[in-house]
Design a protein around this motif. Sequence first.
Motif, PDB file in Angstrom:
ATOM      1  N   ASP A   1       8.239  31.992  49.250  1.00 63.43           N
ATOM      2  CA  ASP A   1       9.029  33.003  49.944  1.00 63.43           C
ATOM      3  C   ASP A   1       9.623  34.007  48.949  1.00 63.43           C
ATOM      4  OD1 ASP A   1       9.603  33.596  52.680  1.00 63.43           O
ATOM      5  OD2 ASP A   1      11.732  33.294  52.239  1.00 63.43           O
TER       6      ASP A   1
ATOM      7  N   GLU B   1       9.543  21.615  49.754  1.00 63.28           N
ATOM      8  CA  GLU B   1      10.492  22.682  50.059  1.00 63.28           C
ATOM      9  C   GLU B   1      10.605  23.642  48.879  1.00 63.28           C
ATOM     10  OE1 GLU B   1      14.635  21.688  50.687  1.00 63.28           O
ATOM     11  OE2 GLU B   1      14.999  23.561  51.748  1.00 63.28           O
TER      12      GLU B   1
ATOM     13  N   ALA C   1      16.416  22.725  46.192  1.00 64.80           N
ATOM     14  CA  ALA C   1      15.409  22.272  47.151  1.00 64.80           C
ATOM     15  C   ALA C   1      15.504  20.765  47.241  1.00 64.80           C
ATOM     16  CB  ALA C   1      14.011  22.685  46.689  1.00 64.80           C
TER      17      ALA C   1
ATOM     18  N   HIS D   1       8.204  27.605  60.298  1.00 67.36           N
ATOM     19  CA  HIS D   1       8.151  28.185  58.952  1.00 67.36           C
ATOM     20  C   HIS D   1       8.277  27.072  57.910  1.00 67.36           C
ATOM     21  CE1 HIS D   1       9.013  30.658  55.477  1.00 67.36           C
ATOM     22  NE2 HIS D   1       8.648  31.719  56.187  1.00 67.36           N
ATOM     23  N   SER D   2       7.513  27.200  56.829  1.00 63.88           N
ATOM     24  CA  SER D   2       7.519  26.163  55.781  1.00 63.88           C
ATOM     25  C   SER D   2       8.929  25.880  55.290  1.00 63.88           C
ATOM     26  CB  SER D   2       6.676  26.609  54.596  1.00 63.88           C
ATOM     27  OG  SER D   2       5.365  26.841  55.006  1.00 63.88           O
ATOM     28  N   LEU D   3       9.763  26.923  55.242  1.00 68.57           N
ATOM     29  CA  LEU D   3      11.119  26.730  54.713  1.00 68.57           C
ATOM     30  C   LEU D   3      11.919  25.738  55.558  1.00 68.57           C
ATOM     31  CD1 LEU D   3      12.208  30.298  53.597  1.00 68.57           C
ATOM     32  CD2 LEU D   3      11.691  28.334  52.160  1.00 68.57           C
ATOM     33  N   SER D   4      11.790  25.845  56.897  1.00 62.32           N
ATOM     34  CA  SER D   4      12.536  24.895  57.723  1.00 62.32           C
ATOM     35  C   SER D   4      11.771  23.589  57.858  1.00 62.32           C
ATOM     36  CB  SER D   4      12.835  25.492  59.095  1.00 62.32           C
ATOM     37  OG  SER D   4      11.707  26.135  59.608  1.00 62.32           O
TER      38      SER D   4
ATOM     39  N   ALA E   1      12.608  21.626  54.727  1.00 63.62           N
ATOM     40  CA  ALA E   1      14.017  21.495  54.369  1.00 63.62           C
ATOM     41  C   ALA E   1      14.422  20.040  54.556  1.00 63.62           C
ATOM     42  CB  ALA E   1      14.866  22.395  55.241  1.00 63.62           C
TER      43      ALA E   1
ATOM     44  N   ALA F   1       7.751  25.919  49.001  1.00 60.39           N
ATOM     45  CA  ALA F   1       7.921  26.852  50.124  1.00 60.39           C
ATOM     46  C   ALA F   1       8.916  27.956  49.754  1.00 60.39           C
ATOM     47  CB  ALA F   1       8.392  26.101  51.367  1.00 60.39           C
ATOM     48  N   ILE F   2      10.007  27.587  49.063  1.00 59.49           N
ATOM     49  CA  ILE F   2      11.005  28.593  48.653  1.00 59.49           C
ATOM     50  C   ILE F   2      10.378  29.564  47.645  1.00 59.49           C
ATOM     51  CG2 ILE F   2      13.181  28.946  47.420  1.00 59.49           C
ATOM     52  CD1 ILE F   2      14.098  26.204  48.570  1.00 59.49           C
TER      53      ILE F   2
ATOM     54  N   TYR G   1      17.853  28.406  43.402  1.00 58.43           N
ATOM     55  CA  TYR G   1      17.687  27.829  44.733  1.00 58.43           C
ATOM     56  C   TYR G   1      17.576  26.309  44.658  1.00 58.43           C
ATOM     57  CZ  TYR G   1      16.082  32.624  45.680  1.00 58.43           C
ATOM     58  OH  TYR G   1      15.975  33.981  45.777  1.00 58.43           O
TER      59      TYR G   1
ATOM     60  N   VAL H   1      13.772  27.758  41.155  1.00 56.13           N
ATOM     61  CA  VAL H   1      14.015  26.784  42.214  1.00 56.13           C
ATOM     62  C   VAL H   1      14.073  25.424  41.533  1.00 56.13           C
ATOM     63  CG1 VAL H   1      13.180  25.898  44.430  1.00 56.13           C
ATOM     64  CG2 VAL H   1      12.510  28.196  43.679  1.00 56.13           C
TER      65      VAL H   1
END
Lengths: 167, 535
Positions: free
Chosen positions: B261, B254, B249, A79-82, A85, B257-258, B247, B203
């Motif tokens: 989401d 990232e 990042a 997943h892009s989030l992990s 990160a 990506a957040i 959030y 974010v």
Amino acid sequence: MAHAFILNGDEHELWLSHERGGYRLHVNALQLPVKLLPRGDDLHELIVHDDSHRVFIAQRGDEVHVHLDGETHSLRYVHSLSRFAGENKDEGEAVARAPMPGAVIAVSVEAGQQVQRGQPLMVIESMKMETTISAACDGTVQALHVSVGQTFDRDAVLVTLDRNGTA
Amino acid sequence: MNRIESTLNTRSADFLANRAHNQALAAALRQQQEAVRHQRPERDMQRLARQNKMFVRERLQQLLDPGTPFLELSTLAANMDYDGEVPGAGVVTGIGIVSGREVMVNASDASVKGGAWYPLSVKKIVRATDIAVENRLPMVHLCDSAGGFLPLQADLFADRHYAGRIFRNQSMLSKMGVPQVAIVLGHCTAGGAYVPALSDYSVIVRGNGAIFLGGPPLVKAATGEEVSADELGGCDVHTRLSGTADYPASNEHEAIAIARDVVAQWQRPQKARVQWQEPEAPYYDPAELYGIVPRDIKVQFDMREVIARMVDGSRFHEYQPAYAPTLLCGFAHLWGYKVGILANNGVLFNESAQKGTHFIELCNQNRTPLIFLQNITGFMVGRDYERRGITKDGAKMIMAVAGSEVPKFTVVCNGSFGAGNYGMSGRAFDPRFLFMWPQSQISVMGAEQAANVLAEVKLRQLARNGEQLSAEQIAAIRDPVLQDYRRQSSALYSTSRLWDDGILDPVDTRNALGIALSASLNQPIAPPSYGVFRI
């Protein structure tokens, strides 16, 4: 932002978009019309352009095992989030702070000791509750700033970890 | 619905000459857009790389769903202002797909003067938020701006539709239940700080991202306090202490990506119900549009030929085909959506205005979105027409256009002059979107007419004193006016000042209108209601 899959250790960016009557697979600059039709149990018919392939697909969590042309491939979805990160989180994780004012009732580590993420560092009492303060990351205990019986204010630094000290 | 029978001769000398002319204009447009999108001085790109920042185009590529269309708006904003040094007004706006949802994107371009807001940048952002409000479009803000461009602050700060309007519109969106997410990728200073603060979600990137009312230099000047940008309004300050951002990042990827989401958590909108059927490509080749629009703006052409190259199956149900033929009215489908089309085939007479008014009322009655295809020199003038009430008939049409509840879309295909611009849903009448074709012209009257009027006025003044002008002297009055007029009535000038939402290559019009139609249906359509028609 495309989806990422790991195949044999290599990362691949893919995307599936709708198109009339099916899907279009985006691989780098390439776009392939694809269809995946269930044929009972784990058997599927994969159609890329107009070529049909018999594939067996088994999924467990983010792992997908694909049996195609006599070979088994293992794919892992990231997943892009992990995926994005940061490795290097801020200092905040290496510093355990008091969530509220209170007193220390037990200390379970000592300076220089290696700890793992989630490992209890100390127990504090506050507002009629006992709260366990745990390590937010792997590391070595650099300093214990309070001892048993000592009181502290909200946001006081309780324990400092050295994340580079991980063996 | 009958297919339009095209009478176009694609082998005629006229067609070929028009095609060469219009294709050259389209090629020039694409080249200019390419430069605005990608060409930056080397040192600016190096600065971004040094700061570990992605170029705005890479950020957009990461934000949007791969393989989906992005309708970029006002690509050539500011092209004729600030000596052409602020490409796209330093902002990218447009409608795109993020996590499967239609959103309005507002992205600072930090490669242009650090993303500073020029007056036209503010106008472009305000327009993007206006579109979001009118069409209930959720927004994604990519924030990386040095703040207002101070030397020009008088033209961007205080007035009703200046910078404050961005924050007002953001507040209205939130009140309407239309969500926004801001990604703080650089500094958000002063007013810019409110963009993330007023977004429902935000974010912030650790290191580069910062939000503060006054930056470190201003704080030092005001109170003498010395503080770094990160200590003053960095990621940890706002996500741990102040709660201004939501959030944290650790890098731009990232952060995006957040935000993707976050958007994936939003409810999908209920679209307004309009007639829709399976889309069909136009029967006639849209590329033939290049050969239809004449190279000389004074030459008349049949708008049916344009409609035939824009709508599904080239089918058009013409309303009142025998009455007031200078205003075409009728129904068609565009990307499956039922639309009512009004298109100019000449000047607007009394009966054309009445026909248009009636047709607009019909479309409001049966909830059919309206498309206006402009090629209009104005309402007819002269004693006979005034006696028959050309002004009050025009007023009827303007009343109907202004009072329309169905979404309206305007394309200036060629000329847009005088009150005809108003009757055909010009910018002031809040069409949801307004696009121009490259060779089109827009002004209160044609360049030559204006130059002649001014020369005529001067001649009369002199004649009263018994003086006369030589042909050279007349030319000396006419020519500068003509040049100024030509420049200021060009599509490039219009789009530079954001009188429109962008110049379109004619062949892209069908797709642009399809995206615009889809976006407009996020807003429910109210029942018809108008002011008093002067009968």
